[in-house]
Design a protein around this motif. Structure first.
Motif, PDB file in Angstrom:
ATOM      1  N   HIS A 189      36.919  23.396  61.620  1.00 56.50           N
ATOM      2  CA  HIS A 189      36.796  21.988  61.997  1.00 56.50           C
ATOM      3  C   HIS A 189      37.196  21.732  63.445  1.00 56.50           C
ATOM      4  O   HIS A 189      36.551  20.981  64.150  1.00 56.50           O
ATOM      5  N   SER A 190      38.308  22.333  63.845  1.00 60.64           N
ATOM      6  CA  SER A 190      38.824  21.921  65.148  1.00 60.64           C
ATOM      7  C   SER A 190      38.696  22.991  66.224  1.00 60.64           C
ATOM      8  O   SER A 190      39.254  22.836  67.308  1.00 60.64           O
ATOM      9  N   ASN A 191      37.959  24.045  65.952  1.00 60.04           N
ATOM     10  CA  ASN A 191      37.827  25.096  66.951  1.00 60.04           C
ATOM     11  C   ASN A 191      36.373  25.450  67.205  1.00 60.04           C
ATOM     12  O   ASN A 191      35.722  24.854  68.045  1.00 60.04           O
TER      13      ASN A 191
ATOM     14  N   HIS B  17      34.003  22.625  67.671  1.00 60.67           N
ATOM     15  CA  HIS B  17      34.063  21.871  68.920  1.00 60.67           C
ATOM     16  C   HIS B  17      33.439  22.616  70.085  1.00 60.67           C
ATOM     17  O   HIS B  17      32.937  22.023  71.020  1.00 60.67           O
TER      18      HIS B  17
END
Lengths: 257, 257
Positions: free
Chosen positions: B105-107, B110
């Protein structure tokens, strides 16, 4: 099962895990990893979590796990004493909790991870990037209050953008998940790991100016009540674990003065 | 169990779900929601997913679920025919898969959600924001190739930032999860839902210029092999479901010329 929990209580996902363990009487050793001192970047800590972020856990000296949602799901599943409402066995219920947790990653988190903290991101980051001063989590607070402390210029546009994401996220939580009867998400009468994660996230707003916090949270009565209900369902641990945050807030206010 | 799957095959999490259903012989009806036509923003679709994003599913005409990871976990758990390797029952194994999915989700997301697509974000978004032209997912491609098509100026700095995140994410996948023997993440000999999600994400790089794609993927031999192994383990569905992406790529190349 021997459980070591590596956390910094200034980080919202860290707090969620500590509260969860305490409420559920899970025996654990808390290892403080001070982000502000860069302890998450040491080779020793990177042996625990190669991503260099808190929270992380080690089970029985060998099983290592990071990412707070994954940790909470593991703890709820592996410790038989944890009541079903935290992470329901029912597939449909469980799926809805996964959905909220996934949504959290790319919505509420991005809005609320407002960098309510005056420290450069090279030094300190947790998995939410709460300390990161980058363009995405941009940050209302960073751009309305903190930037000058670091010789940076204010960016009211970025602040407004961040506030918009946060307000929209809060509205969605109210409209979708707090609409049913019941005190907690999805109309449950008892909290799940999703309640704990999201409420700990929103608590980061404590760093905001009172005026700002009131403007943001003011219109959201259900959110306010939900925060109180979550505190109450996890007392006295919720407040105790948040003491670090409250103390940092006071320090920050003094710095600003 | 009657399953309706609302997807746009241009969106990587949508593709992951369609491939998963096909490989596992799950009977489902695919409902195309064309992001480029704004079909995800209609009141009808918001009845299915109030977030207005794909993918989403409806089970037996009443149970609605969104967020691709949550959907895959649900499908793997609810359909008895799904082999254990997709979402292992073993708590420790499962926890590691949750951890990778959360990290995603956050790596990687992005970095790779590079906006490899020349459309304004008001019109089209999926849960990965792959179509969003915002500062966070910024985007190498948006800022090296596409921006002029929309009268926007190039932003080489944002492109470089996005490429950095992506390259770092790919290195981490290789160093942490593809290091063991075995063809798939965590040294498994068969793919899990995490393999499928991450590989579909990386496939979005197909939109990139060949030179750029080679520069980004070139140094990552293990990643390249892993993509091939995932394709192979899910054939012929992987390639078939990616046809939409390949066709869009050709269209985009012609537009650029």
């Amino acid at each position: 099962m021997e459980l070591k929990v590596y956390v910094d209580r200034l980080s919202q996902p860290s707090r969620a895990i500590v509260i969860f363990c305490k409420v559920n009487k899970i025996d654990f050793e808390e290892v403080g990893i001070e982000l502000l001192k860069g302890q998450h970047l040491t080779p020793e800590f990177k042996e625990i979590n190669p991503m260099g972020k808190v929270p992380a856990i080690v089970v029985d000296g060998k099983f290592k796990l990071f990412e707070s949602h994954a940790i909470l799901i593991f703890l709820a599943s592996a410790f038989p004493g944890v009541a079903d409402h935290w992470y329901p066995a029912d597939l449909y219920r469980r799926a809805e909790i996964h959905s909220i947790l996934d949504w959290h990653h790319s919505n509420l988190r991005h809005g609320s991870s407002f960098t309510y903290f005056p420290f450069p991101h090279e030094l300190c980051s947790d998995e939410t990037n709460v300390f990161q001063l980058n363009a995405s989590s941009a940050g209302f607070i960073q751009n309305t209050l903190l930037a000058p402390l670091f010789g940076r210029s204010l960016n009211p546009q970025a602040a407004a953008e961040a506030e918009k994401v946060l307000s929209s996220s809060l509205s969605k939580i109210e409209a979708l998940w707090l609409k049913e009867s019941g005190q907690f998400l999805l109309g449950s009468s008892q909290p799940s790991i999703a309640d704990l994660c999201l409420v700990c996230e929103i608590m980061q707003l404590e760093f905001a100016d009172e005026t700002d916090r009131n403007r943001i949270l003011g219109p959201h009565k259900k959110i306010q009540q939900w925060i109180e209900d979550t505190k109450s369902a996890t007392k006295p641990h919720f407040d105790e674990v948040h003491q670090t945050l409250f103390a940092a807030k006071v320090k920050l206010q003094m710095q600003r003065k």
